[in-house]
Write a protein that holds these residues in place. Sequence first.
Motif, short mmCIF file in Angstrom:
data_model
loop_
_atom_site.label_atom_id
_atom_site.label_comp_id
_atom_site.label_asym_id
_atom_site.label_seq_id
_atom_site.Cartn_x
_atom_site.Cartn_y
_atom_site.Cartn_z
N LYS A 49 0.83 -1.21 0.00
CA LYS A 49 0.00 0.00 0.00
C LYS A 49 0.87 1.26 0.00
N ALA A 50 1.95 1.25 0.78
CA ALA A 50 2.87 2.39 0.82
C ALA A 50 3.56 2.58 -0.53
N GLU A 51 3.97 1.49 -1.15
CA GLU A 51 4.61 1.57 -2.46
C GLU A 51 3.64 2.10 -3.52
N GLU A 52 2.38 1.69 -3.42
CA GLU A 52 1.36 2.19 -4.34
C GLU A 52 1.15 3.69 -4.13
N ALA A 53 1.07 4.13 -2.88
CA ALA A 53 0.89 5.55 -2.57
C ALA A 53 2.07 6.38 -3.05
N ALA A 54 3.28 5.78 -3.02
CA ALA A 54 4.48 6.49 -3.46
C ALA A 54 4.65 6.48 -4.98
N GLY A 55 3.76 5.75 -5.66
CA GLY A 55 3.83 5.71 -7.11
C GLY A 55 4.83 4.70 -7.67
N ARG A 56 5.31 3.79 -6.83
CA ARG A 56 6.28 2.79 -7.29
C ARG A 56 5.66 1.42 -7.56
N ASP A 58 1.84 -0.40 -9.07
CA ASP A 58 0.47 -0.30 -9.56
C ASP A 58 -0.10 -1.71 -9.63
#
Length: 62
Positions: A49-56, A58
């Motif tokens: 979820k954190a990686e998705e929020a950071a744009g890294r 999808d």
Amino acid sequence: MEKLSDTPPKRLQILMTEDELALIRKYTHQNSIYGRSAAIRALVAAGLKAEEAAGRFDPREK
């Protein structure tokens, strides 16, 4: 115990250091999670979820 899914779960074997395991034990205790596997699943979900929020990451991308 939570139900993982309608299909049988897959086993994953990983190697971790004693320090990493100690941190997982602390996380498990502090968050009243029953079992190391459940704690690791929660941490993986939070990380994704954190990686998705950071744009890294999808999850919709193939």
